[in-house]
Design an enzyme around this catalytic site. Structure first.
Site, mmCIF file in Angstrom:
data_model
loop_
_atom_site.group_PDB
_atom_site.id
_atom_site.type_symbol
_atom_site.label_atom_id
_atom_site.label_comp_id
_atom_site.label_asym_id
_atom_site.label_seq_id
_atom_site.Cartn_x
_atom_site.Cartn_y
_atom_site.Cartn_z
ATOM 1 N N ASP A 58 -7.955 -5.316 -0.127
ATOM 2 C CA ASP A 58 -8.409 -6.206 -1.214
ATOM 3 C C ASP A 58 -8.032 -7.659 -1.006
ATOM 4 O O ASP A 58 -8.465 -8.525 -1.760
ATOM 5 C CB ASP A 58 -7.819 -5.711 -2.547
ATOM 6 C CG ASP A 58 -8.404 -4.360 -2.933
ATOM 7 O OD1 ASP A 58 -7.629 -3.442 -3.227
ATOM 8 O OD2 ASP A 58 -9.642 -4.241 -2.894
ATOM 9 N N HIS B 99 0.850 -1.195 0.000
ATOM 10 C CA HIS B 99 0.000 0.000 0.000
ATOM 11 C C HIS B 99 0.886 1.245 0.000
ATOM 12 O O HIS B 99 1.928 1.260 0.635
ATOM 13 C CB HIS B 99 -0.888 0.016 1.264
ATOM 14 C CG HIS B 99 -2.075 0.899 1.126
ATOM 15 N ND1 HIS B 99 -2.006 2.244 1.328
ATOM 16 C CD2 HIS B 99 -3.352 0.629 0.765
ATOM 17 C CE1 HIS B 99 -3.213 2.772 1.119
ATOM 18 N NE2 HIS B 99 -4.042 1.828 0.776
HETATM 19 C C1 SDX Z 1 -6.268 -0.061 -2.952
HETATM 20 O O1 SDX Z 1 -4.484 4.440 -2.009
HETATM 21 C C2 SDX Z 1 -5.431 3.818 -1.409
HETATM 22 O O2 SDX Z 1 -5.831 4.194 -0.329
HETATM 23 C C3 SDX Z 1 -5.989 2.623 -2.164
HETATM 24 C C4 SDX Z 1 -6.998 1.764 -1.399
HETATM 25 C C5 SDX Z 1 -8.287 2.520 -1.128
HETATM 26 O O3 SDX Z 1 -8.990 2.148 -0.181
HETATM 27 O O4 SDX Z 1 -8.634 3.417 -1.930
HETATM 28 O O5 SDX Z 1 -6.440 1.344 -0.186
HETATM 29 C C6 SDX Z 1 -7.408 0.537 -2.207
HETATM 30 O O6 SDX Z 1 -6.061 0.271 -4.086
HETATM 31 C C7 SDX Z 1 -5.367 -1.041 -2.237
HETATM 32 C C8 SDX Z 1 -4.138 -1.483 -3.124
HETATM 33 C C9 SDX Z 1 -4.643 -2.588 -4.071
HETATM 34 N N1 SDX Z 1 -3.576 -2.952 -5.048
HETATM 35 C C10 SDX Z 1 -2.914 -4.111 -4.949
HETATM 36 O O7 SDX Z 1 -3.076 -4.927 -4.043
HETATM 37 C C11 SDX Z 1 -1.942 -4.377 -6.097
HETATM 38 C C12 SDX Z 1 -0.624 -4.914 -5.530
HETATM 39 N N2 SDX Z 1 0.043 -3.847 -4.769
HETATM 40 C C13 SDX Z 1 0.943 -3.029 -5.477
HETATM 41 O O8 SDX Z 1 0.964 -2.997 -6.832
HETATM 42 C C14 SDX Z 1 1.469 -1.831 -4.718
HETATM 43 O O9 SDX Z 1 1.738 -2.221 -3.435
HETATM 44 C C15 SDX Z 1 0.586 -0.601 -4.662
HETATM 45 C C16 SDX Z 1 0.154 -0.188 -6.035
HETATM 46 C C17 SDX Z 1 -0.616 -0.865 -3.834
HETATM 47 C C18 SDX Z 1 1.395 0.516 -4.027
HETATM 48 O O10 SDX Z 1 2.359 0.851 -4.898
HETATM 49 P P1 SDX Z 1 3.562 1.867 -4.514
HETATM 50 O O11 SDX Z 1 3.286 2.562 -3.227
HETATM 51 O O12 SDX Z 1 3.836 2.678 -5.713
HETATM 52 O O13 SDX Z 1 4.739 0.896 -4.150
HETATM 53 P P2 SDX Z 1 5.687 0.266 -5.205
HETATM 54 O O14 SDX Z 1 4.856 -0.371 -6.293
HETATM 55 O O15 SDX Z 1 6.688 1.267 -5.585
HETATM 56 O O16 SDX Z 1 6.348 -0.908 -4.348
HETATM 57 C C19 SDX Z 1 7.373 -0.615 -3.420
HETATM 58 C C20 SDX Z 1 8.221 -1.868 -3.427
HETATM 59 C C21 SDX Z 1 8.705 -2.258 -4.825
HETATM 60 O O17 SDX Z 1 9.904 -2.999 -4.620
HETATM 61 P P3 SDX Z 1 11.267 -2.385 -5.227
HETATM 62 O O18 SDX Z 1 11.043 -2.299 -6.727
HETATM 63 O O19 SDX Z 1 11.423 -1.014 -4.585
HETATM 64 O O20 SDX Z 1 12.326 -3.337 -4.829
HETATM 65 O O21 SDX Z 1 7.451 -3.010 -2.988
HETATM 66 C C22 SDX Z 1 7.316 -3.941 -4.058
HETATM 67 C C23 SDX Z 1 7.685 -3.222 -5.348
HETATM 68 O O22 SDX Z 1 8.203 -4.129 -6.297
HETATM 69 N N3 SDX Z 1 5.917 -4.347 -4.064
HETATM 70 C C24 SDX Z 1 5.498 -5.589 -4.216
HETATM 71 C C25 SDX Z 1 4.111 -5.498 -4.085
HETATM 72 N N4 SDX Z 1 3.735 -4.233 -3.878
HETATM 73 C C26 SDX Z 1 4.863 -3.513 -3.868
HETATM 74 N N5 SDX Z 1 6.166 -6.748 -4.434
HETATM 75 C C27 SDX Z 1 5.397 -7.863 -4.531
HETATM 76 N N6 SDX Z 1 4.031 -7.865 -4.429
HETATM 77 C C28 SDX Z 1 3.379 -6.696 -4.195
HETATM 78 N N7 SDX Z 1 2.041 -6.688 -4.064
#
Ligand code: SDX
Length: 436
Positions: free
Chosen positions: A371, A314
């Protein structure tokens, strides 16, 4: 309406660029969050800030929802989400978010009655579904039909007229469950059921989703309570992607229907609300392929985008998402009451258990978000996976509306128009086509 606390002024921040120094105000909100007010940055320094994804930028002040990502805190109008989950209802939470205070019994009854009176669709709007393919994604159907509401109510499109705003709010909250249920019925070729206003909000929705004209539909109180809880937990979440979309689109002074249609589309994305559908598809593929949870996590850690751990991580929560904890507990209770054993829930719990001890996830502070477990309940009550995000939209609608109202009531209201840093060609020649 709960008042917005005045921003507290702190000692200025200094910015030095080259041999020049400027001072900018520092402000503090009611929960101690601090910001540098850069409203005059470009005018004074000729510089702008650069913050792709806005991870460090505040777009507004707001009194609707507070999140402390480090502590895993979520409050609607100051009330903890755990308390509302335990003691409130989705209709009451909708009123709280939109009007800024808990309603009296009479106010709540009036609010629910006004919603009940608008659940029906115009027959021409209902006919629109026949123009959609059977496999139209419900989020496409919902954003299309919500946008189309603006064509049926040309008399209530003014975003600054209180009476037109109120009737539009009632129509949207009342009709979105009908629009979503009809998208599902259209996809399975079953007849649409008219809303039955002797039922309450969630019961009416369940009947339109799972009832049919051939027999009585008995609303299961366990299912109704579980869905009411999920709607409460999804109702608002400060300036997330879809809410920021609602604020940006709303800032052009377009009507509320067009604004909410844009919010629905933003929510549809798999990185946002679409993640609940992606989670259940991930859990089902692990179950069908017989992949062990550990093997799947190794693929997720390898950066294999096709194995991203959906429902984890998140932008704001760097601790447990409090909503995920409430939903996980509800999963156990609802499935037990329904006498269902869910293999998918077992896999989900195993994935979470392993990540809690795995450095990759611990270092990146990746925990289950809202989720991760919600789809297990949607799945258990018979909802198809492609309807999960539409359920999220029904829950999030009062939050979008509350934030949109706050936008229009903000004395510093202006159209949203971010800047950029240009990196393209400069003074490029125009080569006539016969010389290219
Ligand atoms: C919602 O914003 C809100 O409030 C949203 C929400 C709401 O109520 O409105 O809470 C609802 O959208 C929840 C999120 C649902 N999405 C997912 O579950 C999809 C999977 N999660 C990600 O794609 C990610 O965590 C996000 C999109 C939620 C957040 O993305 P960020 O903050 O831009 O973080 P990032 O993608 O830059 O990740 C940081 C690090 C990275 O590693 P590095 O490249 O720095 O080494 O964490 C890793 C990412 O690769 N990472 C994951 C991961 N999520 C982040 N690695 C594996 N699996 C994951 N799910």
């Amino acid at each position: 309406m709960a008042s917005k606390t005045e921003l507290k002024k702190l000692p200025n921040a200094e910015l030095r660029i080259g041999d020049k120094t400027w001072e900018f105000p520092v402000v503090e909100g009611s929960e101690g969050e601090r910001a540098i007010d850069i409203t005059k940055l470009r005018a004074q320094t000729g510089h702008i800030t650069l913050d792709p994804g806005y991870a460090n930028s505040g777009s507004c002040t707001s009194a609707v929802t507070f999140i402390d990502g480090e502590e895993g805190i979520l409050r609607y109008r100051g009330i903890p989400i755990e308390t509302l989950a335990e003691q409130s209802s989705f209709m009451e939470v909708s009123y709280l978010l939109i009007y800024g205070k808990l309603p009296s019994a009479a106010e709540l009854a009036q609010f629910e009655a006004s919603i009940r009176r608008h659940t029906l669709l115009h027959e021409d709007l209902k006919r629109m579904y026949s123009a959609l393919p059977k496999d139209a994604h419900p989020m496409a159907a919902c954003s299309t039909t919500v946008g189309a509401l603006a064509t049926f109510y040309p008399d209530s499109l003014d975003p600054r007229d209180p009476a037109q705003i109120d009737i539009s709010i009632q129509r949207l909250i009342a009709k979105l469950p009908t629009l979503a249920a009809y998208a599902y019925k259209h996809s399975i070729g079953q007849p649409f059921l008219y809303p039955l206003n002797s039922l309450d909000y969630v019961g009416n929705f369940l009947r339109m989703m799972f009832g049919n004209p051939c027999e009585e539909y008995d609303v299961d109180p366990v299912v109704k309570k579980a869905l009411d809880l999920l709607f409460i937990l999804h109702a608002d979440h400060e300036q997330n992607c879809s809410t920021s979309t609602v604020r940006l689109v709303g800032s052009s002074m377009v009507n509320l229907f067009g604004t909410i249609s844009a919010g629905i589309n933003a929510l549809w994305g798999p990185l946002h609300g679409g993640a609940n559908q992606a989670v259940i598809e991930m859990l089902e593929s692990i179950a069908e392929e017989g992949t062990s949870a550990r093997d799947y996590l190794e693929r997720a850690k390898s950066g294999d985008e096709s194995a991203r751990l959906m429902g984890f991580g998140h932008r704001v929560y760097k601790n447990h998402d409090p909503r995920a904890r409430v939903i996980k507990k509800a999963c156990d209770e609802v499935l037990e009451r329904m006498g269902i054993h869910s293999k998918l829930l077992e896999i989900a719990k195993e994935l979470e258990e392993i990540t809690l001890k795995d450095d990759y996830f611990v270092q990146r502070k990746l925990y289950p978000n809202v989720d991760f477990y919600s789809g297990v309940i949607y799945n258990a009550i018979g909802t198809p996976a492609n309807m999960f995000t539409a359920m999220f939209a029904i829950g999030r609608l009062p939050g979008w509306i509350a934030q949109w109202k706050e936008l229009h009531q903000d004395p510093s209201f202006k159209i949203g128009r971010p800047r950029q840093i240009y990196t393209g060609p400069t003074n490029a020649p125009y080569t006539p086509i016969d010389r290219r």
